[in-house]
Design an enzyme around this catalytic site. Sequence first.
Site, PDB file in Angstrom:
ATOM      1  N   GLY A  41       0.837  -1.295   0.164  1.00  0.00           N
ATOM      2  CA  GLY A  41       0.021   0.019  -0.063  1.00  0.00           C
ATOM      3  C   GLY A  41       1.020   1.272   0.084  1.00  0.00           C
ATOM      4  O   GLY A  41       1.984   1.418  -0.524  1.00  0.00           O
ATOM      5  N   CYS A  42       0.545   2.090   0.601  1.00  0.00           N
ATOM      6  CA  CYS A  42       1.148   3.337   0.796  1.00  0.00           C
ATOM      7  C   CYS A  42       2.609   3.168   1.177  1.00  0.00           C
ATOM      8  O   CYS A  42       3.015   2.611   2.261  1.00  0.00           O
ATOM      9  CB  CYS A  42       0.611   4.467   1.708  1.00  0.00           C
ATOM     10  SG  CYS A  42       1.554   6.145   2.157  1.00  0.00           S
ATOM     11  N   PHE A  43       3.602   3.512   0.107  1.00  0.00           N
ATOM     12  CA  PHE A  43       5.105   3.371   0.748  1.00  0.00           C
ATOM     13  C   PHE A  43       5.494   4.212   1.712  1.00  0.00           C
ATOM     14  O   PHE A  43       6.301   3.889   2.289  1.00  0.00           O
ATOM     15  CB  PHE A  43       6.075   3.368  -0.753  1.00  0.00           C
ATOM     16  CG  PHE A  43       5.890   4.535  -1.575  1.00  0.00           C
ATOM     17  CD1 PHE A  43       5.375   6.008  -1.135  1.00  0.00           C
ATOM     18  CD2 PHE A  43       6.040   4.389  -2.753  1.00  0.00           C
ATOM     19  CE1 PHE A  43       5.311   6.922  -1.925  1.00  0.00           C
ATOM     20  CE2 PHE A  43       5.868   5.338  -3.872  1.00  0.00           C
ATOM     21  CZ  PHE A  43       5.538   6.700  -3.381  1.00  0.00           C
ATOM     22  N   CYS A  45       3.952   4.407   4.453  1.00  0.00           N
ATOM     23  CA  CYS A  45       3.921   3.764   5.617  1.00  0.00           C
ATOM     24  C   CYS A  45       4.825   2.576   6.015  1.00  0.00           C
ATOM     25  O   CYS A  45       5.373   2.207   6.988  1.00  0.00           O
ATOM     26  CB  CYS A  45       2.428   3.337   5.638  1.00  0.00           C
ATOM     27  SG  CYS A  45       1.031   4.588   5.633  1.00  0.00           S
ATOM     28  N   TYR A 198      -2.610  11.314   7.976  1.00  0.00           N
ATOM     29  CA  TYR A 198      -3.058  10.634   6.852  1.00  0.00           C
ATOM     30  C   TYR A 198      -3.413   9.098   7.460  1.00  0.00           C
ATOM     31  O   TYR A 198      -4.191   8.465   6.897  1.00  0.00           O
ATOM     32  CB  TYR A 198      -2.080  10.786   5.564  1.00  0.00           C
ATOM     33  CG  TYR A 198      -1.971   9.486   4.725  1.00  0.00           C
ATOM     34  CD1 TYR A 198      -2.978   9.130   3.956  1.00  0.00           C
ATOM     35  CD2 TYR A 198      -0.938   8.298   5.079  1.00  0.00           C
ATOM     36  CE1 TYR A 198      -3.221   8.109   3.283  1.00  0.00           C
ATOM     37  CE2 TYR A 198      -1.088   7.138   4.410  1.00  0.00           C
ATOM     38  CZ  TYR A 198      -2.088   6.965   3.508  1.00  0.00           C
ATOM     39  OH  TYR A 198      -2.163   5.782   2.602  1.00  0.00           O
TER      40      TYR A 198
END
Length: 221
Positions: A41-43, A45, A198
């Site tokens: 997912g979101c890199f 994170c 976020y």
Amino acid sequence: MIMQFKEIKAVLLAGLIVVGVGVQCTKARAAGTEILTVAGGCFWCVEADFESVRGVKEVVSGYTGGTTKNPTYKDVTRGGTGHYEAVQIYYDPGQVSEEQLLHMFFRSVDPTDAGGQFCDRGASYRTAIFVKDAAERQAAEAAKANAGQELGRNIVTPILQASPFYKAEDYHQDYYKGSKLVFTRAGPKKQSTAYKFYREGCNRDKRIRQLWGADAPFTGS
């Protein structure tokens, strides 16, 4: 005799140099760096999570698994390039093993979700593990099987052959601890604060705790 002695001495010295170089190379390999490439997912994170692991030297955000050369963030998130948001985890195998990192990876994502991760939907946000050889594939398959057994659910995270990895734009690197001012839906915030905003808003940690409970390595559970 003097010439012969000098020649013998030179040969011995050359031999010692070769042996010394060999020893140094062996030590360098033993203390070397390995790379694990994953998409979670979101890199931002994934980078934040794994840079907290002892033995991990650096995590680089980027794009891989697609067909477009040198893609940009806009290209990837718009879709059509085939790329995943991914990271390369540079680690010291003397301090942390590939198996340990894979174990943590599965427990830091929702590997049952084929449509993205948490609030981020779409192909570029899916999970995946990218392997270079048979040994890496075997380790990834074992970790995947273990995760499925623990959850008692189908794991959809694919194990894919490694392909070119393109480093993401500079502003994405270490975003989670950046100090620059950025504009968000909640107004201007420092990067590190915007990242926390976020992550909380995306319910990443909440969902991971629901799935993995106390086994989640990065949520404080």
